[in-house]
Scaffold this motif. Structure first.
Motif, PDB file in Angstrom:
ATOM      1  N   ASP A 181     -22.062  -7.993  23.389  1.00 18.21           N
ATOM      2  CA  ASP A 181     -21.437  -7.821  22.078  1.00 18.21           C
ATOM      3  C   ASP A 181     -20.291  -6.818  22.147  1.00 18.21           C
ATOM      4  O   ASP A 181     -19.773  -6.379  21.134  1.00 18.21           O
ATOM      5  N   ASN A 182     -19.906  -6.462  23.385  1.00 18.20           N
ATOM      6  CA  ASN A 182     -18.824  -5.492  23.588  1.00 18.20           C
ATOM      7  C   ASN A 182     -17.976  -5.940  24.771  1.00 18.20           C
ATOM      8  O   ASN A 182     -17.927  -5.287  25.803  1.00 18.20           O
ATOM      9  N   ILE A 183     -17.317  -7.088  24.615  1.00 14.53           N
ATOM     10  CA  ILE A 183     -16.593  -7.669  25.744  1.00 14.53           C
ATOM     11  C   ILE A 183     -15.428  -6.790  26.177  1.00 14.53           C
ATOM     12  O   ILE A 183     -15.126  -6.682  27.374  1.00 14.53           O
ATOM     13  N   TYR A 184     -14.769  -6.109  25.246  1.00 15.05           N
ATOM     14  CA  TYR A 184     -13.653  -5.254  25.633  1.00 15.05           C
ATOM     15  C   TYR A 184     -14.139  -4.088  26.498  1.00 15.05           C
ATOM     16  O   TYR A 184     -13.511  -3.731  27.496  1.00 15.05           O
ATOM     17  N   GLY A 185     -15.270  -3.490  26.122  1.00 22.69           N
ATOM     18  CA  GLY A 185     -15.830  -2.423  26.935  1.00 22.69           C
ATOM     19  C   GLY A 185     -16.285  -2.921  28.289  1.00 22.69           C
ATOM     20  O   GLY A 185     -16.100  -2.251  29.314  1.00 22.69           O
ATOM     21  N   ALA A 186     -16.885  -4.115  28.316  1.00 16.59           N
ATOM     22  CA  ALA A 186     -17.332  -4.695  29.579  1.00 16.59           C
ATOM     23  C   ALA A 186     -16.151  -4.981  30.497  1.00 16.59           C
ATOM     24  O   ALA A 186     -16.202  -4.720  31.708  1.00 16.59           O
ATOM     25  N   GLU A 187     -15.068  -5.501  29.925  1.00  8.91           N
ATOM     26  CA  GLU A 187     -13.898  -5.808  30.748  1.00  8.91           C
ATOM     27  C   GLU A 187     -13.228  -4.531  31.252  1.00  8.91           C
ATOM     28  O   GLU A 187     -12.707  -4.508  32.369  1.00  8.91           O
ATOM     29  N   TRP A 188     -13.238  -3.474  30.442  1.00  6.98           N
ATOM     30  CA  TRP A 188     -12.657  -2.219  30.943  1.00  6.98           C
ATOM     31  C   TRP A 188     -13.514  -1.639  32.069  1.00  6.98           C
ATOM     32  O   TRP A 188     -12.996  -1.058  33.016  1.00  6.98           O
ATOM     33  N   THR A 189     -14.833  -1.826  31.984  1.00  4.03           N
ATOM     34  CA  THR A 189     -15.710  -1.368  33.064  1.00  4.03           C
ATOM     35  C   THR A 189     -15.365  -2.094  34.361  1.00  4.03           C
ATOM     36  O   THR A 189     -15.297  -1.479  35.432  1.00  4.03           O
ATOM     37  N   LYS A 190     -15.148  -3.401  34.272  1.00  2.81           N
ATOM     38  CA  LYS A 190     -14.749  -4.157  35.465  1.00  2.81           C
ATOM     39  C   LYS A 190     -13.384  -3.698  35.938  1.00  2.81           C
ATOM     40  O   LYS A 190     -13.131  -3.605  37.155  1.00  2.81           O
ATOM     41  N   LEU A 191     -12.475  -3.409  35.008  1.00  9.88           N
ATOM     42  CA  LEU A 191     -11.154  -2.914  35.393  1.00  9.88           C
ATOM     43  C   LEU A 191     -11.281  -1.595  36.153  1.00  9.88           C
ATOM     44  O   LEU A 191     -10.573  -1.362  37.134  1.00  9.88           O
ATOM     45  N   ILE A 192     -12.199  -0.721  35.714  1.00  8.01           N
ATOM     46  CA  ILE A 192     -12.430   0.536  36.429  1.00  8.01           C
ATOM     47  C   ILE A 192     -12.857   0.247  37.866  1.00  8.01           C
ATOM     48  O   ILE A 192     -12.316   0.814  38.822  1.00  8.01           O
ATOM     49  N   ALA A 193     -13.826  -0.654  38.020  1.00  6.03           N
ATOM     50  CA  ALA A 193     -14.307  -0.989  39.364  1.00  6.03           C
ATOM     51  C   ALA A 193     -13.192  -1.586  40.217  1.00  6.03           C
ATOM     52  O   ALA A 193     -13.017  -1.223  41.387  1.00  6.03           O
ATOM     53  N   ASN A 194     -12.401  -2.496  39.631  1.00  7.33           N
ATOM     54  CA  ASN A 194     -11.289  -3.089  40.377  1.00  7.33           C
ATOM     55  C   ASN A 194     -10.245  -2.045  40.739  1.00  7.33           C
ATOM     56  O   ASN A 194      -9.664  -2.074  41.837  1.00  7.33           O
ATOM     57  N   SER A 195      -9.978  -1.130  39.808  1.00  7.75           N
ATOM     58  CA  SER A 195      -8.962  -0.103  40.079  1.00  7.75           C
ATOM     59  C   SER A 195      -9.351   0.747  41.276  1.00  7.75           C
ATOM     60  O   SER A 195      -8.491   1.225  42.016  1.00  7.75           O
ATOM     61  N   MET A 196     -10.659   0.910  41.499  1.00  5.63           N
ATOM     62  CA  MET A 196     -11.145   1.746  42.598  1.00  5.63           C
ATOM     63  C   MET A 196     -11.086   1.041  43.948  1.00  5.63           C
ATOM     64  O   MET A 196     -11.069   1.698  44.997  1.00  5.63           O
ATOM     65  N   THR A 197     -11.070  -0.296  43.930  1.00 11.88           N
ATOM     66  CA  THR A 197     -10.966  -1.030  45.193  1.00 11.88           C
ATOM     67  C   THR A 197      -9.536  -1.458  45.503  1.00 11.88           C
ATOM     68  O   THR A 197      -9.228  -1.795  46.640  1.00 11.88           O
ATOM     69  N   CYS A 198      -8.656  -1.444  44.509  1.00 12.47           N
ATOM     70  CA  CYS A 198      -7.259  -1.816  44.753  1.00 12.47           C
ATOM     71  C   CYS A 198      -6.560  -0.918  45.787  1.00 12.47           C
ATOM     72  O   CYS A 198      -5.652  -1.400  46.483  1.00 12.47           O
ATOM     73  N   PRO A 199      -6.920   0.378  45.924  1.00 12.54           N
ATOM     74  CA  PRO A 199      -6.297   1.173  46.987  1.00 12.54           C
ATOM     75  C   PRO A 199      -6.522   0.612  48.389  1.00 12.54           C
ATOM     76  O   PRO A 199      -5.779   0.932  49.313  1.00 12.54           O
ATOM     77  N   PHE A 200      -7.543  -0.246  48.558  1.00 13.61           N
ATOM     78  CA  PHE A 200      -7.814  -0.833  49.871  1.00 13.61           C
ATOM     79  C   PHE A 200      -6.777  -1.883  50.251  1.00 13.61           C
ATOM     80  O   PHE A 200      -6.686  -2.281  51.416  1.00 13.61           O
ATOM     81  N   SER A 201      -6.000  -2.355  49.282  1.00 13.24           N
ATOM     82  CA  SER A 201      -5.231  -3.585  49.455  1.00 13.24           C
ATOM     83  C   SER A 201      -4.144  -3.508  50.516  1.00 13.24           C
ATOM     84  O   SER A 201      -3.804  -4.516  51.132  1.00 13.24           O
ATOM     85  N   SER A 202      -3.583  -2.337  50.759  1.00 12.77           N
ATOM     86  CA  SER A 202      -2.478  -2.215  51.723  1.00 12.77           C
ATOM     87  C   SER A 202      -2.949  -1.806  53.112  1.00 12.77           C
ATOM     88  O   SER A 202      -2.137  -1.539  53.987  1.00 12.77           O
ATOM     89  N   LEU A 203      -4.279  -1.770  53.313  1.00 13.16           N
ATOM     90  CA  LEU A 203      -4.825  -1.210  54.551  1.00 13.16           C
ATOM     91  C   LEU A 203      -5.158  -2.265  55.601  1.00 13.16           C
ATOM     92  O   LEU A 203      -5.476  -1.913  56.742  1.00 13.16           O
ATOM     93  N   SER A 204      -5.126  -3.549  55.226  1.00 12.06           N
ATOM     94  CA  SER A 204      -5.473  -4.640  56.136  1.00 12.06           C
ATOM     95  C   SER A 204      -6.896  -4.501  56.658  1.00 12.06           C
ATOM     96  O   SER A 204      -7.179  -4.735  57.838  1.00 12.06           O
ATOM     97  N   LEU A 205      -7.805  -4.098  55.768  1.00  3.78           N
ATOM     98  CA  LEU A 205      -9.203  -3.893  56.127  1.00  3.78           C
ATOM     99  C   LEU A 205     -10.110  -4.541  55.089  1.00  3.78           C
ATOM    100  O   LEU A 205      -9.717  -4.750  53.940  1.00  3.78           O
ATOM    101  N   LYS A 206     -11.328  -4.841  55.513  1.00  3.88           N
ATOM    102  CA  LYS A 206     -12.332  -5.281  54.561  1.00  3.88           C
ATOM    103  C   LYS A 206     -12.834  -4.067  53.780  1.00  3.88           C
ATOM    104  O   LYS A 206     -12.612  -2.921  54.169  1.00  3.88           O
ATOM    105  N   ASN A 207     -13.531  -4.327  52.672  1.00  2.00           N
ATOM    106  CA  ASN A 207     -13.909  -3.250  51.763  1.00  2.00           C
ATOM    107  C   ASN A 207     -14.696  -2.138  52.447  1.00  2.00           C
ATOM    108  O   ASN A 207     -14.392  -0.945  52.285  1.00  2.00           O
ATOM    109  N   TRP A 208     -15.729  -2.526  53.205  1.00  2.13           N
ATOM    110  CA  TRP A 208     -16.568  -1.520  53.843  1.00  2.13           C
ATOM    111  C   TRP A 208     -15.794  -0.749  54.899  1.00  2.13           C
ATOM    112  O   TRP A 208     -16.015   0.462  55.083  1.00  2.13           O
ATOM    113  N   GLU A 209     -14.902  -1.413  55.614  1.00  2.00           N
ATOM    114  CA  GLU A 209     -14.073  -0.725  56.611  1.00  2.00           C
ATOM    115  C   GLU A 209     -13.167   0.294  55.941  1.00  2.00           C
ATOM    116  O   GLU A 209     -12.999   1.421  56.428  1.00  2.00           O
ATOM    117  N   ALA A 210     -12.591  -0.099  54.809  1.00  2.00           N
ATOM    118  CA  ALA A 210     -11.687   0.810  54.089  1.00  2.00           C
ATOM    119  C   ALA A 210     -12.425   2.046  53.603  1.00  2.00           C
ATOM    120  O   ALA A 210     -11.908   3.173  53.686  1.00  2.00           O
TER     121      ALA A 210
END
Length: 349
Positions: A181-210
């Motif tokens: 019943d709070n889709i905007y809050g749920a989507e921002w939570t996912k955005l937080i999680a995505n924002s934390m993994t986006c720094p891995f993107s330029s490293l040419s590594l898998k998530n755990w390696e990064a």
């Protein structure tokens, strides 16, 4: 039988199409990647998981063929990049039934953009935890099997409606699916999680390696805390996504963002790469400007400093422009830009 269209045949759209087809639902897949559609038409779609490989014959159409379809759809699940949201939503609106709805199976924060194109009554929000990768036509690597896949769907006004329950029933063929019943809050939570993994993107590594690189975990946590702070100022609170409970989120306090990221990285497994990392490997535009960039944009508007997210956006820009190459040493560049960015903004340098 209700008619379903998956509009966008990347990794997410292809996996969803295969699962719904295997569940004997009336579904078709539409995409602009001609080679991918042709491969599926001829040989079917291969989905590779830790459990093995399946091959599914899916009704597939080129984007240019869509106008030939006479039937309209009850549900269009839109699985395209954030930068394609508005034109695809408008395109889709012509093919919805009068009471049909569009569900955005996307990263970033796109619901209001979709509303601008087709109206609030025709948009359902969704959060997706389905890790998968596609590099060759007709072949998808699905990192999270159905029991490890999770969705949440919600009406934009927070009500729990019959059509929302029906969408949940459809998505249970792909993975777990909660109603919110709070889709905007749920989507921002996912955005937080995505924002934390986006720094891995330029490293040419898998998530755990990064995450094992010196300073990378601490940097990602800094990104998440900024994203959490901005979201809180916007009125959004972290939701218990990815199978976490309200108690676990509540007990984590200001470390809730870190808890969400750890859970997401754990769920997708050791072989996964973040969506932005996949785009960079392919030489394609990533969604970082709509994720970390969204945090930076709202932070500027609210007067909240976001040097960690700013650094992620700058390194993504440098990657897209060819100024830097994919390299694990880019973690040092992230830290350097993060340190210098507040000084540069104050006009000191």
């Amino acid at each position: 039988m209700e008619k379903i269209c998956i509009l966008g045949g990347g990794a997410i759209g292809s996996c969803v199409s295969a699962s719904l087809t295997e569940a004997n639902l009336d579904v078709c897949l539409v995409d602009q990647w001609a080679a991918h559609i042709e491969k599926i038409r001829i040989d079917g779609l291969d989905v590779i998981t830790t459990k093995g490989k399946t091959n599914t014959k899916i009704k597939s159409y080129h984007l240019s063929d869509f106008a030939q379809l006479q039937d309209k759809f009850d549900y269009i699940f839109m699985a395209v990049k954030a930068y394609d949201t508005q034109w695809v939503a408008k395109f889709a609106s012509v093919y919805l039934k009068e009471d049909g709805v569009l569900i955005g199976l996307q990263n970033a924060y796109n619901d209001d953009k979709n509303v601008e194109m087709i109206g609030k009554d025709k948009v359902i929000g969704a959060v997706v935890e389905l890790s998968c990768e596609i590099f060759q036509p007709g072949i998808v690597q699905r990192n999270t099997i159905p029991t490890g896949t999770w969705f949440a769907v919600g009406e934009l006004d927070g009500t729990i409606t019959p059509r929302l329950r029906n969408i949940q029933k459809i998505m249970l063929n792909v993975g777990k699916c909660d109603l919110t019943d709070n889709i905007y809050g749920a989507e921002w939570t996912k955005l937080i999680a995505n924002s934390m993994t986006c720094p891995f993107s330029s490293l040419s590594l898998k998530n755990w390696e990064a995450m094992k690189l010196p300073g990378m975990f601490e940097f990602s946590v800094g990104v998440g805390k900024e994203s959490f702070k901005v979201g809180k100022a916007l009125g959004y609170m972290i939701e218990p996504l990815f199978g976490l409970t309200n108690e676990e989120i509540g007990n984590a306090g200001e470390n809730a963002a870190e808890l969400v990221m750890k859970k997401m990285v754990q769920d997708v497994g050791p072989n996964a790469r973040t969506h932005a990392a996949q785009d960079h490997v392919k030489g394609r535009r990533s969604e970082i400007e709509f994720i970390n960039g969204k945090v930076s944009e709202e932070g500027r508007r609210l007067g909240i400093p976001t040097p960690f997210n700013d650094a992620v956006c700058e390194v993504a820009r440098m990657t897209h422009s060819g100024e830097i190459q994919l390299d694990p040493d880019n973690v040092k560049l992230l830290s350097l830009i993060h340190i210098s960015e507040p000084t540069r903004r104050r006009g000191i340098a």
